[in-house]
Write a protein that holds these residues in place. Structure first.
Motif, mmCIF file in Angstrom:
data_model
loop_
_atom_site.group_PDB
_atom_site.id
_atom_site.type_symbol
_atom_site.label_atom_id
_atom_site.label_comp_id
_atom_site.label_asym_id
_atom_site.label_seq_id
_atom_site.Cartn_x
_atom_site.Cartn_y
_atom_site.Cartn_z
ATOM 1 N N ASP A 21 -5.740 6.514 -29.350
ATOM 2 C CA ASP A 21 -5.678 5.227 -28.638
ATOM 3 C C ASP A 21 -7.051 4.545 -28.594
ATOM 4 O O ASP A 21 -7.147 3.323 -28.761
ATOM 5 C CB ASP A 21 -5.070 5.380 -27.214
ATOM 6 N N SER A 22 -8.126 5.344 -28.431
ATOM 7 C CA SER A 22 -9.477 4.753 -28.453
ATOM 8 C C SER A 22 -9.797 4.208 -29.842
ATOM 9 O O SER A 22 -10.332 3.106 -29.995
ATOM 10 C CB SER A 22 -10.531 5.804 -28.079
ATOM 11 N N GLU A 23 -9.439 5.018 -30.829
ATOM 12 C CA GLU A 23 -9.677 4.620 -32.227
ATOM 13 C C GLU A 23 -8.953 3.305 -32.540
ATOM 14 O O GLU A 23 -9.525 2.386 -33.119
ATOM 15 C CB GLU A 23 -9.082 5.732 -33.097
ATOM 16 N N PHE A 24 -7.685 3.240 -32.117
ATOM 17 C CA PHE A 24 -6.858 2.051 -32.358
ATOM 18 C C PHE A 24 -7.492 0.826 -31.711
ATOM 19 O O PHE A 24 -7.630 -0.233 -32.320
ATOM 20 C CB PHE A 24 -5.443 2.284 -31.793
ATOM 21 N N LEU A 25 -7.900 0.978 -30.448
ATOM 22 C CA LEU A 25 -8.497 -0.143 -29.707
ATOM 23 C C LEU A 25 -9.757 -0.651 -30.415
ATOM 24 O O LEU A 25 -9.934 -1.850 -30.617
ATOM 25 C CB LEU A 25 -8.800 0.301 -28.267
ATOM 26 N N VAL A 216 -1.403 8.735 -17.423
ATOM 27 C CA VAL A 216 -0.228 9.386 -18.016
ATOM 28 C C VAL A 216 -0.195 9.212 -19.543
ATOM 29 O O VAL A 216 0.118 10.145 -20.291
ATOM 30 C CB VAL A 216 1.065 8.857 -17.329
ATOM 31 N N TRP A 217 -0.594 8.027 -20.013
ATOM 32 C CA TRP A 217 -0.625 7.720 -21.448
ATOM 33 C C TRP A 217 -1.777 8.457 -22.126
ATOM 34 O O TRP A 217 -1.628 9.066 -23.178
ATOM 35 C CB TRP A 217 -0.688 6.206 -21.631
ATOM 36 N N THR A 218 -2.951 8.442 -21.503
ATOM 37 C CA THR A 218 -4.132 9.120 -22.063
ATOM 38 C C THR A 218 -3.862 10.614 -22.266
ATOM 39 O O THR A 218 -4.279 11.195 -23.272
ATOM 40 C CB THR A 218 -5.334 8.935 -21.108
ATOM 41 N N ARG A 219 -3.158 11.210 -21.301
ATOM 42 C CA ARG A 219 -2.866 12.649 -21.411
ATOM 43 C C ARG A 219 -1.818 12.913 -22.489
ATOM 44 O O ARG A 219 -1.846 13.947 -23.158
ATOM 45 C CB ARG A 219 -2.367 13.196 -20.059
ATOM 46 N N ALA A 220 -0.902 11.958 -22.676
ATOM 47 C CA ALA A 220 0.193 12.164 -23.641
ATOM 48 C C ALA A 220 -0.287 12.011 -25.089
ATOM 49 O O ALA A 220 0.178 12.744 -25.973
ATOM 50 C CB ALA A 220 1.321 11.171 -23.353
ATOM 51 N N VAL A 221 -1.207 11.068 -25.327
ATOM 52 C CA VAL A 221 -1.595 10.722 -26.714
ATOM 53 C C VAL A 221 -1.973 11.935 -27.580
ATOM 54 O O VAL A 221 -1.423 12.101 -28.676
ATOM 55 C CB VAL A 221 -2.727 9.653 -26.720
ATOM 56 N N PRO A 222 -2.875 12.826 -27.129
ATOM 57 C CA PRO A 222 -3.256 13.938 -28.021
ATOM 58 C C PRO A 222 -2.126 14.924 -28.280
ATOM 59 O O PRO A 222 -2.166 15.663 -29.253
ATOM 60 C CB PRO A 222 -4.394 14.631 -27.258
ATOM 61 N N LYS A 223 -1.104 14.906 -27.417
ATOM 62 C CA LYS A 223 -0.012 15.887 -27.574
ATOM 63 C C LYS A 223 1.113 15.362 -28.467
ATOM 64 O O LYS A 223 1.945 16.121 -28.925
ATOM 65 C CB LYS A 223 0.577 16.214 -26.193
ATOM 66 N N LEU A 224 1.134 14.057 -28.691
ATOM 67 C CA LEU A 224 2.232 13.458 -29.445
ATOM 68 C C LEU A 224 1.854 13.284 -30.915
ATOM 69 O O LEU A 224 0.677 13.086 -31.245
ATOM 70 C CB LEU A 224 2.569 12.079 -28.862
ATOM 71 N N VAL A 229 2.929 7.988 -31.635
ATOM 72 C CA VAL A 229 1.843 7.257 -30.963
ATOM 73 C C VAL A 229 1.604 5.880 -31.604
ATOM 74 O O VAL A 229 1.494 4.870 -30.894
ATOM 75 C CB VAL A 229 0.532 8.089 -30.975
ATOM 76 N N ASP A 230 1.549 5.826 -32.929
ATOM 77 C CA ASP A 230 1.182 4.564 -33.580
ATOM 78 C C ASP A 230 2.146 3.413 -33.298
ATOM 79 O O ASP A 230 1.698 2.308 -32.965
ATOM 80 C CB ASP A 230 0.981 4.777 -35.086
ATOM 81 N N PRO A 231 3.472 3.653 -33.399
ATOM 82 C CA PRO A 231 4.372 2.540 -33.055
ATOM 83 C C PRO A 231 4.221 2.086 -31.598
ATOM 84 O O PRO A 231 4.310 0.883 -31.314
ATOM 85 C CB PRO A 231 5.771 3.121 -33.306
ATOM 86 N N VAL A 232 3.969 3.037 -30.680
ATOM 87 C CA VAL A 232 3.786 2.649 -29.268
ATOM 88 C C VAL A 232 2.513 1.805 -29.134
ATOM 89 O O VAL A 232 2.503 0.762 -28.470
ATOM 90 C CB VAL A 232 3.715 3.894 -28.343
#
Ligand SMILES: C[S@@+](CC[C@H](N)C(=O)[O-])C[C@H]1O[C@@H](n2cnc3c(N)ncnc32)[C@H](O)[C@@H]1O
Length: 257
Positions: A21-25, A216-224, A229-232
């Motif tokens: 998510d950081s990379e994407f941003l 909640v999203w930050t914790r989920a990202v590395p596990k998914l 993740v990318d479409p979300v």
């Protein structure tokens, strides 16, 4: 003597490239900022507060524009010049300068941009005026700024306040909705627009990414998996474009007033 921040980077606000998510941003913010300058071969573009110079170099390499990086920090400029010396393609010209006193003639650029830095300036309004002054009347002035009233900041702040009121243990240290100590201004869409419109006729307001830093999203990202993740991330980015006041970063672009 001016007491200003000359040595930091965006990782104080958003850790760079550690998670998807950081990379994407970062990728979206950088690409959208550079695109908003409407680059083309031979156009003259100045990167105000160019930091380590990576955006100025990318812009010149990808578009063939004639780019100048303006940066006051001696340390950052020394590193930039060192890296430029190793380049095999034409590199930007580097100029040591404050954003609020640009050493360029009126209307000498097709575009001026400032990414992730105006909140570090002690005189941001004057710097926006300078960017407008050095840009041609039909040129582009572009700012990319972190939004401290994003959906994520509002939600996390509210959740912490409720938790605290209910007696939950309060986390120590800076939260992502707290403004870092090296920022002079806490920006949200209203203030960004007001300052930009003092010197610029706004043509575009682009929201970039949404929900960065939401626990909640930050914790989920590395596990998914990336396929989830990318479409979300793309969906949240589309929502940010529609509701820039809730976006993680806002890009404002227009022509000098
Ligand atoms: C977070 S860094 C961003 C650098 C670059 N734009 C990027 O996206 O990587 C902030 C930059 O603002 C510069 N800076 C701080 N105060 C400034 C001022 N008054 N005028 C121009 N640059 C300034 C710092 O030296 C630093 O390079």
């Amino acid at each position: 003597m001016r007491v200003v921040d000359l040595d930091r980077d965006m990782s104080d606000v958003i850790p760079t490239g550690t998670t998807r998510d950081s990379e994407f941003l970062f990728e979206r913010m950088t690409q959208a900022t550079l695109d908003a300058t409407l680059p083309a071969p031979g156009k003259r573009i100045v990167d105000v507060a160019s930091g380590f110079g990576q955006d100025a170099i990318a812009l010149q390499t990808a578009s063939g524009a004639d780019v100048v990086g303006a940066e006051p920090s001696e340390r950052m400029m020394a590193w930039t010049r060192l890296k430029s010396g190793e380049a095999t393609t034409p590199v930007p010209a580097w100029v040591r300068s404050w954003g609020d006193a640009l050493p360029f003639a009126d209307g000498s650029f097709d575009a001026a941009f400032c990414k992730g830095a105006i909140d570090h300036f002690d005189q941001p309004l004057r710097a926006i005026g300078e960017m407008a002054r050095v840009t041609k009347p039909d040129g582009r002035v572009v700012l990319a700024i972190a939004n401290f009233e994003s959906l994520s900041c509002r939600w996390a702040r509210w959740a912490d306040n409720v938790g605290e009121a209910l007696g939950a243990e309060v986390s120590r240290g800076r939260r992502h909705y707290d403004v870092p100590a090296d920022h002079f201004t806490r920006y949200e869409l209203g203030l960004m627009t007001e300052q930009m419109e003092t010197h610029v006729i706004l043509e575009e307001v682009i929201g970039i990414s949404m929900a960065w830093g939401l626990p909640v999203w930050t914790r989920a990202v590395p596990k998914l998996p990336t396929s989830v993740v990318d479409p979300v991330l793309k969906g949240l980015d589309a929502a940010a474009r529609r509701f820039p006041g809730l976006a993680d970063v806002v890009i404002l672009a227009g022509r000098p007033r």
